[in-house]
Design a protein around this motif. Structure first.
Motif: not given
Length: 256
Positions: A72-91
């Motif tokens: 749930g952290s920001a700007g880290t490879t273990t945090g919220l950026e992981k939700l930007m990996s798939p082609t999905a609404p956030p990305k």
């Protein structure tokens, strides 16, 4: 000293204003920074969110899979950026697409949300944003889609429609979803979650449950496609507009 205090006050006020003044942007809300929710999440408000302070908006909650779980952290490879990996609404939003709904994409240390945890996220969003309670939608991928099936079966009265992708609705009381519009997607060559996890619950809703699904549950199978059946679905590249479909439904009796 008075000048320093005044400057600090101005900075605090500006920060508070910027914290929620982001229509048309996807904004990271790290864990521990927003009162009322125990998870980090991505927040998106429609471009016209501030135009009318009385207007309410649909709410879409997107749930990632195991690959998108994090701290749930920001700007880290273990945090919220992981939700930007798939082609999905956030990305898609980060890449310039806009939607007419509030989007919340929460992150858990693993993707297996309990019904109580996810319900707390939904209730937070309803109380924190100008959400129309009758227009709440849930979608997810892989483990997030399994949770989508599970939560929807437990709280059908709170949802206007669901879109589980590459999930598994077997083992839950899908008949409770008889009046919740369902559109499931799956690849027939999915080696991670069998496509029967989408076929069986949709067939049950349409042919076995009493009453039967109204409207009939929909299923789209992608021949020869593996586990990632979501990219083509969320982007629309396969020819399906799930967003217009979802927003075409409302649930006037939805729980407040």
């Amino acid at each position: 000293m008075a000048i320093v205090n005044r400057v600090l006050l101005i900075l605090v006020v500006c920060a508070a204003q910027l914290a929620w003044a982001a229509p048309g942007q996807i904004v990271a809300r790290p864990i521990g920074t927003v009162s009322g929710i125990n998870y980090g999440f991505w927040e998106y408000l429609p471009q016209d969110y501030d135009d009318d302070p009385e207007a309410t908006f649909p709410l879409v909650i997107f749930l990632g899979g195991l690959g998108e779980a994090g701290d749930g952290s920001a700007g880290t490879t273990t945090g919220l950026e992981k939700l930007m990996s798939p082609t999905a609404p956030p990305k898609l939003i980060r890449n310039g697409r806009h939607f007419p709904f509030v989007l919340i994409s929460p992150q858990r240390f693993n993707a297996w949300w309990s019904n109580a945890e996810l319900d707390a996220v939904l209730e937070f969003a309803k109380s924190h944003y100008r959400v129309a309670p009758s227009r709440v939608y849930l979608t997810g991928i892989s483990a997030g889609a399994i949770v989508t099936w599970t939560y929807a079966a437990a709280h059908p009265q709170k949802l206007a429609a669901i879109v589980p992708i590459a999930g598994n609705g077997n083992g839950v009381n899908v008949c409770a979803l008889w009046d919740v519009p369902v559109w499931a997607f799956h690849g027939t060559s999915d080696g991670t979650v069998s496509y029967w996890g989408s076929v069986d619950p949709v067939n049950k809703l349409n042919t076995i449950c009493t009453p039967r699904a109204s409207p009939p549950a929909q299923l789209t199978l992608y021949s020869g496609v593996g586990h990632d059946s979501w990219g083509r679905t969320y982007s629309g590249s396969a020819g399906h507009d799930i967003y217009t479909w979802m927003l075409g439904y409302s649930r006037p009796q939805a729980a407040e």
